[in-house]
Design a protein around this motif. Structure first.
Motif, short mmCIF file in Angstrom:
data_model
loop_
_atom_site.label_atom_id
_atom_site.label_comp_id
_atom_site.label_asym_id
_atom_site.label_seq_id
_atom_site.Cartn_x
_atom_site.Cartn_y
_atom_site.Cartn_z
N THR A 65 -40.42 25.17 6.52
CA THR A 65 -41.25 24.38 5.60
C THR A 65 -40.36 23.55 4.70
O THR A 65 -40.73 23.21 3.57
N ASN A 66 -39.16 23.22 5.21
CA ASN A 66 -38.17 22.46 4.44
C ASN A 66 -37.83 23.12 3.11
O ASN A 66 -37.60 22.46 2.11
N GLY A 67 -37.82 24.46 3.14
CA GLY A 67 -37.40 25.22 1.99
C GLY A 67 -38.50 25.69 1.07
O GLY A 67 -38.30 26.60 0.27
N ARG A 68 -39.68 25.11 1.18
CA ARG A 68 -40.74 25.42 0.22
C ARG A 68 -41.26 26.84 0.38
O ARG A 68 -41.71 27.44 -0.60
N GLY A 69 -41.22 27.38 1.60
CA GLY A 69 -41.72 28.73 1.80
C GLY A 69 -40.98 29.47 2.89
O GLY A 69 -41.49 30.43 3.44
N ASP A 70 -39.75 29.02 3.19
CA ASP A 70 -39.02 29.61 4.31
C ASP A 70 -38.71 31.08 4.10
O ASP A 70 -38.78 31.88 5.04
N VAL A 71 -38.33 31.46 2.88
CA VAL A 71 -37.96 32.85 2.64
C VAL A 71 -39.18 33.76 2.76
O VAL A 71 -39.15 34.80 3.42
#
Length: 250
Positions: A65-71
């Motif tokens: 998600t381009n960093g928005r919810g990757d973790v």
């Protein structure tokens, strides 16, 4: 190749090619994404993950998600994988995630750590930027009358097909932890890349070098996103452009 292999983000730029490569190897492949027409899986919300990964012997995690919810998405996937018996989890990350302090890279590094500490059998591959991403960025810059380019930036673009081949091979094998990085065959200055792009697009633009301040730009100027010792990609940026249809340039 026995057993189901699940590909997250299977409709994305890389995921769909991974699905094709695995199918060519004779694997039973299940592509999952929010846009899947059979089972819509939302990794961030945890929707339908258990159903999607049930019976999998390996999962190739390409969704982002381009960093928005990757973790968060990776944590949900890990928990579902544990409930499914602990399949081999193969993750695609980016060269330089620990050296270029942009939010997306930090999220990818955090996801790497979640996987490494999950207790699951795992493999992580880092790759340099994809050809089509570099071309997309250059296309945006080329919309202006003058093409601004960050001073001192170089890139080592790689073909999605080359990375997909490697991921398919890793998914078919045993867990290997962090494997060697994967870089494109050439490291090119951004002005060289822009020249190749404009030639393919049939356009002319004055190229203007623009100094960019900050830690992220410094990381790029210092080449922390490059893998010169692992230039294993086969298809060059110029070869990619030869078979690529550029969008309209103003």
């Amino acid at each position: 190749m026995r057993g189901k292999i699940v590909v997250t983000g299977g409709t994305g730029r890389l995921g769909q090619v991974v699905v094709e490569r695995l199918a060519e190897r004779g694997a039973e492949v299940q592509s999952i994404s929010r846009r899947n027409t059979t089972v819509s899986v939302d990794l961030r919300k945890g929707t339908n993950i258990d159903q999607a990964v049930a019976g999998a012997r390996a999962i190739v995690h390409c969704a982002t998600t381009n960093g928005r919810g990757d973790v968060e998405a990776t944590r949900n996937l890990i928990e579902a994988a544990k409930r499914a018996g602990g399949p081999h989890l193969v993750y695609i990350s980016i060269v330089g995630v620990e050296g270029v302090p942009m939010p997306y890279y930090r999220a990818k590094l955090a996801a790497e750590r979640e996987i490494a500490e999950s207790g699951l059998p795992w493999t992580t591959l880092r790759a340099t930027q994809f050809h089509d991403l570099v071309a997309q960025i250059l296309g945006l810059a080329a919309r202006l009358p003058v093409m601004p380019l960050p001073t001192g930036f170089r890139f080592q673009p790689i073909d999605t097909g080359d990375v997909a081949d490697r991921l398919a091979a890793l998914a078919a094998g045993p867990p290997r932890g962090r494997v060697a990085d994967m870089g494109g065959p050439q490291i090119l200055d951004v002005r060289q890349l822009a020249g190749l792009y404009l030639m393919r697009a049939g356009k002319r633009r004055p190229l203007v070098s623009v100094p960019v301040p900050g830690a992220v730009a410094r990381g790029y100027r210092e080449g922390r996103h490059l893998a010169p010792d692992h230039a294993v990609g086969r298809r060059t940026f110029e070869e990619f452009l030869a078979g690529w249809a550029p969008g309209p340039v103003g």
